[in-house]
Scaffold this motif. Structure first.
Motif, PDB file in Angstrom:
ATOM      1  N   GLN A   1      -5.453  -7.184 -10.278  1.00  0.00           N
ATOM      2  CA  GLN A   1      -5.490  -6.518  -8.992  1.00  0.00           C
ATOM      3  C   GLN A   1      -4.930  -5.106  -9.101  1.00  0.00           C
ATOM      4  O   GLN A   1      -3.869  -4.894  -9.694  1.00  0.00           O
TER       5      GLN A   1
ATOM      6  N   GLU B   1       0.838  -1.206   0.000  1.00  0.00           N
ATOM      7  CA  GLU B   1       0.000   0.000   0.000  1.00  0.00           C
ATOM      8  C   GLU B   1       0.868   1.250   0.000  1.00  0.00           C
ATOM      9  O   GLU B   1       0.531   2.244  -0.661  1.00  0.00           O
TER      10      GLU B   1
ATOM     11  N   VAL C   1      -6.633   4.471  -5.025  1.00  0.00           N
ATOM     12  CA  VAL C   1      -6.075   5.474  -4.112  1.00  0.00           C
ATOM     13  C   VAL C   1      -6.835   6.780  -4.323  1.00  0.00           C
ATOM     14  O   VAL C   1      -6.802   7.348  -5.417  1.00  0.00           O
TER      15      VAL C   1
ATOM     16  N   VAL D   1      -7.108   4.007   0.667  1.00  0.00           N
ATOM     17  CA  VAL D   1      -6.414   3.046  -0.196  1.00  0.00           C
ATOM     18  C   VAL D   1      -7.113   1.699  -0.071  1.00  0.00           C
ATOM     19  O   VAL D   1      -7.350   1.217   1.044  1.00  0.00           O
ATOM     20  N   LYS D   2      -7.421   1.091  -1.210  1.00  0.00           N
ATOM     21  CA  LYS D   2      -8.141  -0.183  -1.193  1.00  0.00           C
ATOM     22  C   LYS D   2      -7.617  -1.076  -2.308  1.00  0.00           C
ATOM     23  O   LYS D   2      -7.463  -0.644  -3.447  1.00  0.00           O
ATOM     24  N   LEU D   3      -7.346  -2.340  -1.968  1.00  0.00           N
ATOM     25  CA  LEU D   3      -6.938  -3.325  -2.969  1.00  0.00           C
ATOM     26  C   LEU D   3      -8.186  -3.910  -3.600  1.00  0.00           C
ATOM     27  O   LEU D   3      -9.088  -4.391  -2.916  1.00  0.00           O
TER      28      LEU D   3
ATOM     29  N   ALA E   1       1.959   1.919  -3.454  1.00  0.00           N
ATOM     30  CA  ALA E   1       0.851   2.432  -4.270  1.00  0.00           C
ATOM     31  C   ALA E   1       0.587   3.903  -3.971  1.00  0.00           C
ATOM     32  O   ALA E   1       0.355   4.716  -4.884  1.00  0.00           O
TER      33      ALA E   1
ATOM     34  N   GLU F   1      -5.948   4.651 -10.017  1.00  0.00           N
ATOM     35  CA  GLU F   1      -5.859   3.196 -10.066  1.00  0.00           C
ATOM     36  C   GLU F   1      -4.403   2.853 -10.329  1.00  0.00           C
ATOM     37  O   GLU F   1      -3.850   3.208 -11.370  1.00  0.00           O
TER      38      GLU F   1
ATOM     39  N   TYR G   1      -4.772  -1.094  -6.903  1.00  0.00           N
ATOM     40  CA  TYR G   1      -5.015  -0.283  -5.709  1.00  0.00           C
ATOM     41  C   TYR G   1      -5.826   0.945  -6.123  1.00  0.00           C
ATOM     42  O   TYR G   1      -5.425   1.680  -7.036  1.00  0.00           O
TER      43      TYR G   1
ATOM     44  N   ALA H   1      -1.235  -3.322  -9.037  1.00  0.00           N
ATOM     45  CA  ALA H   1      -0.657  -4.004  -7.877  1.00  0.00           C
ATOM     46  C   ALA H   1       0.553  -4.840  -8.258  1.00  0.00           C
ATOM     47  O   ALA H   1       1.285  -5.303  -7.388  1.00  0.00           O
TER      48      ALA H   1
END
Length: 236
Positions: free
Chosen positions: A119, A87, A123, A110-112, A90, A135, A121, A138
């Motif tokens: 995949q 994270e 943000v 922040v999310k996966l 990212a 985006e 992240y 990952a």
């Protein structure tokens, strides 16, 4: 007559020998045996070994572990450990692209997630009067898409002031300047890559709307016609 006597004598001798052999076995007299080596070597005559010894080696890879024995588990390959960025990586990729530092950021999220089977992240953050949505891949930390625009409060304030003074201010940024500002957001692109260009009203202010196609990506850019500020920037 003599022949008969000789024959009977021979028979008696043979019978006596047979009885002696049986008597020796039954009385527990040790029987000589020879040991057989694992290497299939022939034992020499006259050996005094009294047991048959046969050894067999068992390959180490087929030997089962005994009860309570620890078994080592192979470590995960180093490339698998580094398959995804963190994270923190990212966030840094998004901040570097936006030209801000983490100290300037508020409302960070922040999310996966998954997007088109890969995949990424997501943000999202605020900096100054701008809202950013990125985006980030990952796999390698590259910027897959981004959106930059004024936040709701700044948009409302700008719309109110624009409504009152847009008639007197007019447009301060020329078309040539707007194109230059837009192309600066897409390094390597030229005016030939601009597929759409025009003016519009957005939230009470005049903006240039510019579309650029470059390197298999589409960029949608909005520039404030009075200040030259990039109010929206999307990449798909």
């Amino acid at each position: 007559m003599k022949k008969k006597i000789y024959a009977c004598t021979a028979a008696l001798i043979l019978s006596a020998a047979a009885l002696a052999a049986c008597s020796g076995q039954s009385s527990g007299t040790p029987v000589q045996t020879q040991s057989i080596a694992a290497g299939q070597e022939t034992a020499s005559a006259g050996t005094q070994d009294t047991a048959l010894n046969v050894s067999q080696s068992v390959p180490a890879e087929t030997a089962a572990p005994s009860a309570g024995e620890s078994v080592a588990i192979a470590a995960r390959p180093s490339d698998a450990q580094n398959a995804f960025i963190s994270e923190a990586d990212a966030k840094k990729a998004a901040f570097d692209h936006a030209g801000v530092t983490e100290a300037d950021v508020t409302g960070l999220r922040v999310k996966l997630d998954y997007d088109d089977g890969r995949q990424v992240y997501d943000v999202e953050f605020y900096s100054g009067s701008q809202e950013y949505d990125y985006e980030i891949s990952a796999d390698d930390g590259s910027v897959l898409s981004f959106d930059q625009e004024m936040d709701d409060w700044a948009r409302a304030q700008s719309g109110a002031s624009g409504t009152q003074s847009s008639g007197s201010q007019g447009v301060s940024i020329s078309e040539a300047d707007a194109k230059s500002l837009a192309l600066a957001q897409v390094p390597g692109a030229t005016e030939e890559n601009i597929t759409k260009f025009g003016q519009d009203r957005d939230d009470g202010r005049t903006v240039y709307e510019i579309e650029i196609l470059y390197d298999f990506a589409e960029y949608d850019i909005e520039i404030d016609a009075n200040t030259g500020e990039i109010v929206k920037l999307e990449k798909d």
